[in-house]
Design a protein around this motif. Structure first.
Motif, short mmCIF file in Angstrom:
data_model
loop_
_atom_site.label_atom_id
_atom_site.label_comp_id
_atom_site.label_asym_id
_atom_site.label_seq_id
_atom_site.Cartn_x
_atom_site.Cartn_y
_atom_site.Cartn_z
N MET A 166 0.84 -1.19 0.00
CA MET A 166 0.00 0.00 0.00
C MET A 166 0.88 1.24 0.00
N VAL A 167 0.55 2.22 -0.85
CA VAL A 167 1.32 3.45 -0.93
C VAL A 167 0.75 4.48 0.02
N LYS A 181 0.48 -1.87 -10.75
CA LYS A 181 -0.64 -2.66 -10.24
C LYS A 181 -1.59 -3.03 -11.37
N VAL A 182 -1.86 -2.08 -12.23
CA VAL A 182 -2.76 -2.32 -13.37
C VAL A 182 -2.17 -3.37 -14.30
N ILE A 183 -0.90 -3.25 -14.61
CA ILE A 183 -0.26 -4.20 -15.53
C ILE A 183 -0.33 -5.62 -14.97
N ASP A 184 -0.07 -5.75 -13.68
CA ASP A 184 -0.14 -7.07 -13.05
C ASP A 184 -1.55 -7.65 -13.11
N ASN A 185 -2.56 -6.80 -12.89
CA ASN A 185 -3.94 -7.28 -12.85
C ASN A 185 -4.53 -7.52 -14.23
N ALA A 186 -3.98 -6.85 -15.24
CA ALA A 186 -4.58 -6.92 -16.57
C ALA A 186 -4.01 -8.04 -17.43
N ASN A 187 -2.87 -8.57 -17.04
CA ASN A 187 -2.18 -9.53 -17.90
C ASN A 187 -3.04 -10.72 -18.31
N LEU A 241 -22.58 -0.03 -8.64
CA LEU A 241 -21.47 0.66 -9.29
C LEU A 241 -20.94 1.77 -8.38
N ASN A 242 -19.64 2.04 -8.48
CA ASN A 242 -19.09 3.17 -7.74
C ASN A 242 -19.32 4.47 -8.51
N LEU A 243 -18.85 5.57 -7.96
CA LEU A 243 -19.08 6.89 -8.54
C LEU A 243 -18.60 6.97 -9.98
N GLY A 256 -7.65 2.78 -2.13
CA GLY A 256 -8.85 2.13 -2.64
C GLY A 256 -8.59 0.76 -3.23
N ASP A 257 -9.64 0.18 -3.76
CA ASP A 257 -9.54 -1.15 -4.37
C ASP A 257 -10.30 -1.11 -5.69
N ALA A 258 -9.91 -0.19 -6.55
CA ALA A 258 -10.60 0.00 -7.83
C ALA A 258 -10.23 -1.09 -8.82
N SER A 259 -11.07 -1.24 -9.83
CA SER A 259 -10.82 -2.22 -10.88
C SER A 259 -9.62 -1.80 -11.72
N ALA A 260 -9.07 -2.77 -12.44
CA ALA A 260 -7.92 -2.47 -13.31
C ALA A 260 -8.29 -1.48 -14.39
N ALA A 261 -9.52 -1.59 -14.92
CA ALA A 261 -9.95 -0.66 -15.97
C ALA A 261 -10.02 0.76 -15.45
#
Length: 390
Positions: free
Chosen positions: A1-2, A19-25, A135-137, A194-199
């Motif tokens: 966590m940052v 983080k996105v790259i890891d989750n999207a692969n 859905l979130n904001l 937060g815990d947002a989606s990769a998208a």
């Protein structure tokens, strides 16, 4: 966590990007979305397009970055499917980013029948999803764009900025865009906890990068308009050492003179002085035509949203009233362009006649012109021979 307290925004950007790259692969759409946003490190993703589900193929094709396409018949087949099977929601029901890409695919086909089918398809699930707690904001804002397009009203800053930078819905009003950027930075920093989606994180990183290309998050050196005016007004201090030699300064050298003979020379001088401070400086910026007029900005500082209009008084034939009229006309032409209608304008006059007794009255007149925010007058160095005195 940052930790937001410990890490600055650029470090957070790198953390979220990794983080996105890891989750999207492992996900064809997410990895393609990264490529679509220009954030993938390895170029186009590799997967077997033909083996994907119909929905995934349509969503990926809607991004328009791969060679693979789908037929109009396949699009209609997807849009004819129900949102649930035996009370189980289909994958697209909670995937607003994929649905957005399908919207773009339907638009690419440019078929009124498919457009109606898309509206009917989304009405079966999107309104219910957006109206509940599913859905979130940010996802609700994406859903609003999918449903309403240009008439959508957004609660976040991230989504309208994303649409702006992708030239889907431009935000030409500078103050509105700056206000959104201020809000976006808060939304961006919140993603550290937060815990947002990769998208969504991909979208956030993309907008962050675009913001920093568009305009510095903080003006260079923290400058304000008053700082800029103070700097310009102190240029004469440096001109005391302006090169204008009678004899060469070194043995055998010819004397050197640096003439300032027209507006272009003054413009170049200001560029040399301001360029190291404002790395976003632009010159000779063409604006939208106004009838037969083709206005052009001399210098523009995006980070201050400030135009510098350069004028040059060679001799007494160019009267101060004439200069005031030219400045008023230029200002009105700049205001006619929606992108610059709320820009600050600074008038900068280089006076070869050194008519200092007229300068105060000239500045007073210029500052009465609507839209002019500052006026600076600099006299050519007195060492410049051949210049008529005022």
């Amino acid at each position: 966590m940052v930790s937001v307290e410990r890490e600055n925004a650029y470090q957070l950007r790198e953390y979220l990007h990794c983080k996105v790259i890891d989750n999207a692969n492992a996900d064809p759409f997410k990895s393609t979305f990264l490529h679509f946003l220009g954030l993938s490190k390895d170029g186009a993703p590799a997967f077997d397009f033909a083996t994907l589900s119909l929905y995934q193929r349509c969503a990926i094709a809607g991004l328009g970055v791969l060679e693979e396409t789908v037929s109009s018949q396949d699009i209609s087949r997807l849009l004819g499917q129900a949102a649930k099977i035996d009370a189980t929601p289909r994958p697209w029901v909670s995937d607003v980013f994929g649905v957005m890409a399908v919207k773009w695919l339907a638009a690419q086909v440019n078929d009124s029948r498919i457009a109606r089918e898309f509206e009917n398809w989304t009405s079966g699930f999107l309104v219910q999803q957006a109206g509940g707690d599913h859905l979130n904001l940010f996802e609700k804002d994406i859903a609003a764009y999918v449903r309403s397009g240009g008439s959508a009203i957004y609660a976040s800053a991230s989504v309208p900025l994303f649409l702006h930078y992708h030239e889907i819905r431009r935000i030409d009003d500078h103050r509105s865009r700056m206000a959104l950027i201020d809000r976006f930075m808060g939304e961006f920093r919140a993603q550290a906890q937060g815990d947002a989606s990769a998208a969504l994180l991909s979208l956030m990183v993309y907008v962050f990068d675009q913001v920093n290309q568009d305009v510095a998050v903080v003006p260079p050196k923290g400058w304000s308009l008053n700082d800029l005016l103070g700097f310009l007004e102190h240029i004469p201090v440096g001109l005391k050492r302006w090169t204008w030699e009678v004899t060469g300064r070194t043995r055998g050298a010819d004397p050197v003179k640096w003439p300032i003979e027209n507006e272009y020379h003054v413009q170049n001088l200001l560029y040399v002085l301001l360029g190291p401070i404002f790395n976003d400086i632009a010159d000779e910026v063409n604006l939208q035509p106004v009838g037969q007029k083709n206005p052009r900005i001399d210098l523009y500082l995006p980070s201050l949203h400030t135009i510098i209009e350069v004028k040059y008084r060679k001799d007494a034939k160019k009267s101060f009233p004439t200069l005031i009229g030219e400045i008023a006309e230029d200002a009105s032409l700049y205001r006619a362009d929606s992108k610059y209608k709320d820009a600050q304008i600074v008038s900068f006059l280089w006076d070869c006649t050194r008519a200092t007794q007229e300068h105060a009255k000239f500045k007073e007149g210029v500052l009465k012109i609507h839209g002019i925010n500052g006026c600076v007058v600099v006299s050519a160095p007195s060492t410049m021979d051949g210049r008529p005195q005022g």
